[in-house]
Scaffold this motif. Structure first.
Motif, PDB file in Angstrom:
ATOM      1  N   VAL A 160       0.835  -1.205   0.000  1.00  0.00           N
ATOM      2  CA  VAL A 160       0.000   0.000   0.000  1.00  0.00           C
ATOM      3  C   VAL A 160       0.869   1.255   0.000  1.00  0.00           C
ATOM      4  O   VAL A 160       0.610   2.220  -0.727  1.00  0.00           O
ATOM      5  CB  VAL A 160      -0.945  -0.011   1.225  1.00  0.00           C
ATOM      6  N   TRP A 161       1.905   1.240   0.818  1.00  0.00           N
ATOM      7  CA  TRP A 161       2.778   2.414   0.905  1.00  0.00           C
ATOM      8  C   TRP A 161       3.442   2.702  -0.441  1.00  0.00           C
ATOM      9  O   TRP A 161       3.479   3.846  -0.887  1.00  0.00           O
ATOM     10  CB  TRP A 161       3.829   2.196   1.984  1.00  0.00           C
ATOM     11  N   VAL A 162       3.941   1.661  -1.079  1.00  0.00           N
ATOM     12  CA  VAL A 162       4.632   1.842  -2.359  1.00  0.00           C
ATOM     13  C   VAL A 162       3.651   2.260  -3.455  1.00  0.00           C
ATOM     14  O   VAL A 162       3.904   3.210  -4.216  1.00  0.00           O
ATOM     15  CB  VAL A 162       5.367   0.543  -2.762  1.00  0.00           C
ATOM     16  N   ILE A 202      -7.709   4.300  -6.025  1.00  0.00           N
ATOM     17  CA  ILE A 202      -8.393   3.351  -5.155  1.00  0.00           C
ATOM     18  C   ILE A 202      -8.105   1.904  -5.548  1.00  0.00           C
ATOM     19  O   ILE A 202      -8.053   1.010  -4.697  1.00  0.00           O
ATOM     20  CB  ILE A 202      -9.917   3.643  -5.164  1.00  0.00           C
ATOM     21  N   LEU A 203      -7.874   1.645  -6.834  1.00  0.00           N
ATOM     22  CA  LEU A 203      -7.612   0.280  -7.288  1.00  0.00           C
ATOM     23  C   LEU A 203      -6.281  -0.254  -6.760  1.00  0.00           C
ATOM     24  O   LEU A 203      -6.105  -1.467  -6.628  1.00  0.00           O
ATOM     25  CB  LEU A 203      -7.618   0.219  -8.812  1.00  0.00           C
ATOM     26  N   ARG A 204      -5.360   0.638  -6.456  1.00  0.00           N
ATOM     27  CA  ARG A 204      -4.060   0.191  -5.974  1.00  0.00           C
ATOM     28  C   ARG A 204      -4.160  -0.461  -4.591  1.00  0.00           C
ATOM     29  O   ARG A 204      -3.322  -1.273  -4.229  1.00  0.00           O
ATOM     30  CB  ARG A 204      -3.080   1.358  -5.965  1.00  0.00           C
ATOM     31  N   GLU A 214      -3.960  -5.773  -1.694  1.00  0.00           N
ATOM     32  CA  GLU A 214      -4.662  -6.880  -1.036  1.00  0.00           C
ATOM     33  C   GLU A 214      -4.351  -8.208  -1.726  1.00  0.00           C
ATOM     34  O   GLU A 214      -4.073  -9.212  -1.062  1.00  0.00           O
ATOM     35  CB  GLU A 214      -6.166  -6.612  -1.061  1.00  0.00           C
ATOM     36  N   VAL A 215      -4.390  -8.233  -3.036  1.00  0.00           N
ATOM     37  CA  VAL A 215      -4.115  -9.467  -3.781  1.00  0.00           C
ATOM     38  C   VAL A 215      -2.675  -9.933  -3.531  1.00  0.00           C
ATOM     39  O   VAL A 215      -2.419 -11.128  -3.318  1.00  0.00           O
ATOM     40  CB  VAL A 215      -4.362  -9.258  -5.285  1.00  0.00           C
ATOM     41  N   ILE A 216      -1.733  -9.007  -3.518  1.00  0.00           N
ATOM     42  CA  ILE A 216      -0.330  -9.358  -3.270  1.00  0.00           C
ATOM     43  C   ILE A 216      -0.156  -9.942  -1.873  1.00  0.00           C
ATOM     44  O   ILE A 216       0.519 -10.962  -1.677  1.00  0.00           O
ATOM     45  CB  ILE A 216       0.569  -8.114  -3.449  1.00  0.00           C
ATOM     46  N   SER A 217      -0.771  -9.320  -0.868  1.00  0.00           N
ATOM     47  CA  SER A 217      -0.619  -9.797   0.513  1.00  0.00           C
ATOM     48  C   SER A 217      -1.285 -11.155   0.722  1.00  0.00           C
ATOM     49  O   SER A 217      -0.753 -12.008   1.439  1.00  0.00           O
ATOM     50  CB  SER A 217      -1.202  -8.774   1.492  1.00  0.00           C
ATOM     51  N   VAL A 218      -2.418 -11.354   0.099  1.00  0.00           N
ATOM     52  CA  VAL A 218      -3.109 -12.649   0.213  1.00  0.00           C
ATOM     53  C   VAL A 218      -2.276 -13.751  -0.422  1.00  0.00           C
ATOM     54  O   VAL A 218      -2.161 -14.862   0.127  1.00  0.00           O
ATOM     55  CB  VAL A 218      -4.500 -12.560  -0.438  1.00  0.00           C
ATOM     56  N   ALA A 219      -1.675 -13.468  -1.574  1.00  0.00           N
ATOM     57  CA  ALA A 219      -0.815 -14.463  -2.219  1.00  0.00           C
ATOM     58  C   ALA A 219       0.376 -14.809  -1.329  1.00  0.00           C
ATOM     59  O   ALA A 219       0.749 -15.985  -1.191  1.00  0.00           O
ATOM     60  CB  ALA A 219      -0.327 -13.932  -3.561  1.00  0.00           C
ATOM     61  N   ALA A 220       0.958 -13.806  -0.674  1.00  0.00           N
ATOM     62  CA  ALA A 220       2.127 -14.036   0.183  1.00  0.00           C
ATOM     63  C   ALA A 220       1.778 -14.906   1.393  1.00  0.00           C
ATOM     64  O   ALA A 220       2.492 -15.869   1.703  1.00  0.00           O
ATOM     65  CB  ALA A 220       2.706 -12.700   0.641  1.00  0.00           C
ATOM     66  N   VAL A 221       0.692 -14.589   2.084  1.00  0.00           N
ATOM     67  CA  VAL A 221       0.357 -15.344   3.292  1.00  0.00           C
ATOM     68  C   VAL A 221      -0.123 -16.751   2.942  1.00  0.00           C
ATOM     69  O   VAL A 221       0.083 -17.708   3.707  1.00  0.00           O
ATOM     70  CB  VAL A 221      -0.689 -14.597   4.138  1.00  0.00           C
TER      71      VAL A 221
END
Length: 486
Positions: A170-172, A180-182, A187-194
């Motif tokens: 989010v920060w980057v 807003i789409l960012r 969210e998609v990136i974090s879900v993939a990581a966890v």
């Protein structure tokens, strides 16, 4: 001679503190993840307009609600079955994700439809579908496996991974154009990581990940899980129903104010779920042991969390403005009065958890569901009656009334089924202390240093006012070890 004695003493201390060690690990993970989450959403609130922030919070609430739906109660069921029959763990680890995927296939179109109808032109459709897509990975984040195998550190680190990746993304992504789409991309990136983390840790430390296996007993697993899952779903609905109603009836700016206060409170309520998640094995063992073991365990726990929960609610009420300003920024400062009201959901969730989880340990899932349904019904009635009288604050009051109903009904049903719910009289002293602190704070005005000092003094006086508090903390710390020994 001294060295073996020291080792025995250290081993005894480690065993006696096992309950709080596990809870400490989970709490540390939640604390770090919640701090990261606050930082992430504070950044989002500052970068986006209030209307866009309100839309994000609405979709986030929907995704959490449908992730709860995807769980289907199978995590609680898996933990309970693995505790009784450890050999079933690999089979459960294979079947539960399949069952959850079936639930997701039904739930995702409903989520997208709800968000589209509520937000209409206030948010792009891509935001909704990206958050909906993130729910697809939920079935593979099997936190219950780490609980069942007593690897609480793995469960704790999963929360940290999720929020750390989200906060960084989010920060980057929002450093440039505040799109807003960012937020959805983050969210998609974090879900993939966890999800990758959870699958890897399951495969390496708990049980191998399998793409094929036996489906024996799958139908019974799903049926029993749906009963438990319905209670979790109704519990989530009780938390998010006011948010969903505001999203469909009021403007996005009002939604942002309510969502800001709700974010703080619901984040803290997760500690209630975490506490009882950690305590559930001890509750099940005490229930199986019989006698007064369950009553003694729940009474000690109610005293400890009663002071903790009421103290937290008092702090949120007394310091509402500086907390909202620090967490969400000046644009969402109108959320402060709502936070002072909704804060009381925290102690209600903590205390009612004893009745709800003891009913679950007794296999009385229908009674747990009945208490949750009563909360939703009361919340819905309050949402109809209170907003015309109190405006946006009426939605906050409605949220609290639903939690009161859950506590009252679950307590009555737990007593009926011999689940030894702790007496509400245990809370008299912390309630009086909270009333005194809030009364003095109102009298002295908005003086942060004095209010914070008053809260610190109340914390120091708690063991003096309630002489049994420290003894119950000590007994609760060694509860799990004593239950194993007996």
């Amino acid at each position: 001679m001294a060295l073996p004695l020291i080792r025995r003493l250290r081993r005894k201390v480690d065993q006696d503190m096992r309950f709080f060690q596990d809870f400490g690990l989970l709490t540390a993970g939640q604390l770090v993840s919640r701090v990261l989450g606050f930082l992430a959403f504070a950044w989002i609130a500052r970068r986006l307009e209030p209307s866009d922030y309100g839309a994000v919070e609405y979709v986030v609430g929907l995704s959490i609600f449908f992730a709860t739906l995807a769980d289907g109660g199978l995590g609680v069921l898996g933990t309970r079955r693995a505790a009784h029959q450890p050999d079933e763990l690999p089979l459960l680890a294979y079947q539960i994700p399949i069952a959850r995927l079936l639930i997701v296939a039904v739930g995702l179109p409903v989520m997208a439809l709800m968000a589209t109808q509520a937000l209409d032109t206030q948010a792009p459709a891509a935001l909704i579908w990206l958050f909906a897509a993130s729910v697809i990975a939920a079935p593979f984040r099997q936190q219950w496996l780490f609980q069942a195998s007593e690897r609480m550190s793995l469960a704790a680190w999963g929360d940290v991974v999720r929020m750390a990746v989200f906060a960084i993304a989010v920060w980057v992504l929002l450093l440039g154009r505040p799109d807003i789409l960012r937020v959805a991309y983050a969210e998609v990136i974090s879900v993939a990581a966890v999800t990758l983390y959870s699958v890897y840790m399951q495969h390496r430390h708990v049980t191998p990940l399998r793409v094929s296996g036996s489906m024996a007993g799958f139908g019974g697993l799903v049926r029993e899980g749906l009963v438990i899952g319905s209670t979790n779903l109704v519990w989530a609905l009780n938390q998010y129903l006011p948010l969903f109603v505001i999203g469909s009836q009021m403007g996005a700016v009002s939604l942002a104010w309510f969502a800001g206060a709700s974010r703080i409170v619901v984040s803290l309520i997760q500690f209630s779920n975490l506490y009882h998640f950690n305590m559930y094995p001890s509750v099940a063992q005490a229930r199986a042991k019989g006698g007064d073991a369950l009553a003694a365990l729940l009474k000690r726990s109610a005293r400890v969390v009663g002071w903790g929960g009421l103290g937290g609610a008092t702090a949120l009420t007394v310091l509402d403005k500086p907390l909202v300003h620090a967490a969400l920024g000046e644009k969402l400062l109108p959320a402060a009065p709502l936070l002072g009201v909704m804060a009381w959901m925290l102690p209600l969730a903590l205390v009612s958890g004893h009745a709800r989880w003891s009913l679950a340990a007794a296999g009385q899932q229908s009674s747990v569901l009945a208490s949750q349904v009563s909360g939703v019904v009361v919340t819905f009635i309050a949402l109809v009656l209170l907003p015309p009288l109190f405006g946006l604050t009426g939605y906050a009051i409605a949220s609290v009334t639903g939690f009161i109903a859950v506590w009252a009904v679950s307590h009555v049903l737990a007593a009926r089924h011999d689940c030894a719910p702790p007496s509400p009289l245990i809370l008299i002293r912390p309630v009086l202390m909270a009333g005194v602190v809030i009364g003095i704070s109102q009298a002295i005005g908005d003086r942060f240093a004095i209010r914070a000092g008053l809260l610190g003094l109340a914390l120091c006086l708690a063991p003096v006012i309630d002489r049994q508090l420290l003894a119950d903390v000590k007994q609760l710390a060694g509860a799990r070890n004593r239950l194993h020994e007996n």
